[in-house]
Write a protein that holds these residues in place. Structure first.
Motif, PDB file in Angstrom:
ATOM      1  N   VAL A  13       0.858  -1.197   0.000  1.00 16.13           N
ATOM      2  CA  VAL A  13       0.000   0.000   0.000  1.00 16.13           C
ATOM      3  C   VAL A  13       0.887   1.236   0.000  1.00 16.13           C
ATOM      4  O   VAL A  13       0.716   2.153  -0.798  1.00 16.13           O
ATOM      5  CB  VAL A  13      -0.930   0.027   1.236  1.00 16.13           C
ATOM      6  CG1 VAL A  13      -1.535   1.415   1.416  1.00 16.13           C
ATOM      7  CG2 VAL A  13      -2.010  -1.012   1.102  1.00 16.13           C
ATOM      8  N   SER A  61       0.284   2.165  -3.824  1.00 18.28           N
ATOM      9  CA  SER A  61      -1.036   2.760  -4.048  1.00 18.28           C
ATOM     10  C   SER A  61      -0.943   4.287  -4.067  1.00 18.28           C
ATOM     11  O   SER A  61       0.020   4.876  -3.584  1.00 18.28           O
ATOM     12  CB  SER A  61      -1.994   2.331  -2.946  1.00 18.28           C
ATOM     13  OG  SER A  61      -1.620   3.001  -1.758  1.00 18.28           O
ATOM     14  N   ARG A  96      -3.323   7.950   0.210  1.00 14.29           N
ATOM     15  CA  ARG A  96      -3.605   7.044   1.303  1.00 14.29           C
ATOM     16  C   ARG A  96      -3.603   7.801   2.629  1.00 14.29           C
ATOM     17  O   ARG A  96      -2.980   8.856   2.752  1.00 14.29           O
ATOM     18  CB  ARG A  96      -2.569   5.918   1.339  1.00 14.29           C
ATOM     19  CG  ARG A  96      -1.186   6.430   1.171  1.00 14.29           C
ATOM     20  CD  ARG A  96      -0.142   5.353   1.109  1.00 14.29           C
ATOM     21  NE  ARG A  96       1.131   6.031   1.199  1.00 14.29           N
ATOM     22  CZ  ARG A  96       1.838   6.394   0.140  1.00 14.29           C
ATOM     23  NH1 ARG A  96       1.418   6.092  -1.055  1.00 14.29           N
ATOM     24  NH2 ARG A  96       2.969   7.049   0.270  1.00 14.29           N
ATOM     25  N   PHE A 133      -6.724   3.686   1.129  1.00 12.16           N
ATOM     26  CA  PHE A 133      -5.901   3.945  -0.053  1.00 12.16           C
ATOM     27  C   PHE A 133      -6.721   3.804  -1.318  1.00 12.16           C
ATOM     28  O   PHE A 133      -7.842   3.273  -1.292  1.00 12.16           O
ATOM     29  CB  PHE A 133      -4.707   2.986  -0.086  1.00 12.16           C
ATOM     30  CG  PHE A 133      -5.104   1.534  -0.175  1.00 12.16           C
ATOM     31  CD1 PHE A 133      -5.416   0.811   0.992  1.00 12.16           C
ATOM     32  CD2 PHE A 133      -5.183   0.876  -1.393  1.00 12.16           C
ATOM     33  CE1 PHE A 133      -5.783  -0.524   0.924  1.00 12.16           C
ATOM     34  CE2 PHE A 133      -5.541  -0.472  -1.463  1.00 12.16           C
ATOM     35  CZ  PHE A 133      -5.849  -1.165  -0.305  1.00 12.16           C
TER      36      PHE A 133
END
Ligand SMILES: Nc1nc2c(CCNCC3CCCC3)c3[nH]c(NCCc4ccccc4)nc3cc2c(=O)[nH]1
Length: 386
Positions: free
Chosen positions: A108, A112, A115, A124
């Motif tokens: 993440v 990503s 977030r 996220f």
């Protein structure tokens, strides 16, 4: 009542046997619902339910006892619920041995978009389509359970180095609180009764006292194993090795230790010497797709024109045909014209070499000659590619 073989196999508890030690190096064996894992072990990465450019049987034939899956990638596509509906990740990908999954926190933070990290978890947006997602310690363990993962990771916060002590401490303390929540979720889902394992992840950056505190407090939780996280995140190799010398002695001695994201053959050899049992890294597979070959005598970059007329294979003594049957000139050609077979052969060669190295390490510890093996191997690498 008479248990069927299948039931008896899956209700055997998760276990780790320490078979031999030499200094800090350890030879062991993990038992999971899908078989045994010989340690020290290198675990090929299979991010999206496949070890890229390899058939599962090919990966197994090279000697791998465990492959990695990933919560982050699989929760986005095809979703954990769909994989569970289809019988779980082992059945989905045709891998009937041990699967270890990461919790998704690291991906993440590294993959990503937008977030938000709170005590509760991390919100996220998908790096595919920007859709919103939320992951808590509980949700991550639930996903890993839906996948049917044999070895699961707590959700943690891994920060890049260098970092301020206050930031390292904050992330380490959060990860400790999340370890407890992950454990509660794992037990509420009956993980231990299924013979599955949940690993705590030691954080603490490059700060010795925080590393020791993290290892000691995690060791008080009844985890089946412990990972060393927060390393191979930009620090020099010497710093990583120093942190291992400080951290592994503070970790439980009778449980597996998994150094996350590591590494090159040299990283692995030096980390075994500092008490690590399990490794994962995208290096052999990713490098293979970029034309880089790992061999007994160091690395060979097949993109380099010096190979364009070299009739020799990568290593004629190798058991792996990718190394013994094809000329460097041919591999150079495949890489240069970007033919898929190039990525397939070099991935195959690299995973074969990594498993060859791990088998050599395990045999050397079994026979009480690991220190000699370590020196000899480093000399071979230094010889460069003849
Ligand atoms: N939960 C968690 N995961 C970590 C990971 C991911 C390990 N591979 C997961 C697989 C599951 C599927 C994907 C990978 C790490 N990977 C690295 N370094 C990779 C360095 C590297 C980067 C690029 C090429 C080679 C090496 N450090 C890591 C630290 C942590 C950590 O603290 N917590």
């Amino acid at each position: 009542s008479e248990k069927t073989t299948e039931q008896a196999a899956t209700t055997k508890p998760f276990s780790f046997k320490l078979l031999k030690t030499e200094g800090m190096a350890r030879r062991g064996e993990i038992t999971t619902p899908h078989g045994k894992v010989r340690t020290p072990a290198f675990m090929p990465v299979g991010t999206q339910a496949t070890v890229k450019a390899m058939y599962p049987q090919q990966v197994r034939d090279l000697g791998a006892d465990v492959v990695l899956g990933n919560t982050y990638h699989l929760m986005l596509r095809p979703t954990a619920e769909r994989i569970a509906k289809l019988g779980g990740l082992h059945k989905f990908m045709g891998w009937d041995h041990t699967i270890l999954t990461d919790s998704g926190g690291f991906q993440v933070m590294s993959l990503s978009g937008l977030r938000k990290m709170t005590e509760e978890g991390v919100t996220f947006s998908s790096h595919h389509d920007g859709s919103k997602h939320f992951m808590s310690p509980e949700r991550s363990v639930e996903i890993q359970g839906l996948l049917g993962s044999d070895i699961q990771m707590q959700l943690d916060e891994c920060i890049a180095l260098p970092a301020e002590r206050s930031e390292v401490e904050r992330a380490m303390q959060l990860s400790l609180r999340w370890a407890e929540r992950s454990r509660n979720q794992f037990e509420s889902m009956g993980g231990p009764q299924k013979g599955q394992g949940l690993y705590g992840i030691v954080q603490g950056g490059d700060v010795p006292d925080l590393r020791i505190e993290s290892a000691q407090r995690l060791g008080e939780l009844p985890m089946e194993g412990y990972s060393v996280g927060g390393l191979a995140v930009g620090e020099p190799q010497a710093v990583m090795l120093k942190m291992l010398e400080i951290t592994t002695p503070a970790m439980p001695n009778d449980k597996p230790r998994y150094l996350m994201g590591v590494g090159t053959p040299e990283d692995i050899l030096e980390s075994v010497a500092r008490g690590i049992d399990q490794f994962d890294c995208v290096m052999p597979t990713r490098a293979g797709r970029h034309g880089l070959a790992y061999t007994r005598f160091g690395k060979v970059n097949l993109k380099n024109a010096r190979h364009s007329e070299d009739p020799r294979p990568l290593d004629e003594e190798s058991q792996c045909e990718a190394a013994s049957k094809y000329s460097r000139a041919y591999l150079h050609h495949l890489v240069r014209v970007n033919e898929g077979l190039g990525a397939m052969l070099l991935t195959w060669n690299n995973l074969a070499y990594y498993q060859y190295l791990m088998q050599g390490i395990r045999d050397a510890i079994d026979e009480g000659r690991f220190e000699e093996f370590r020196q000899q191997t480093k000399e071979d690498w230094a010889r460069g590619d003849l």
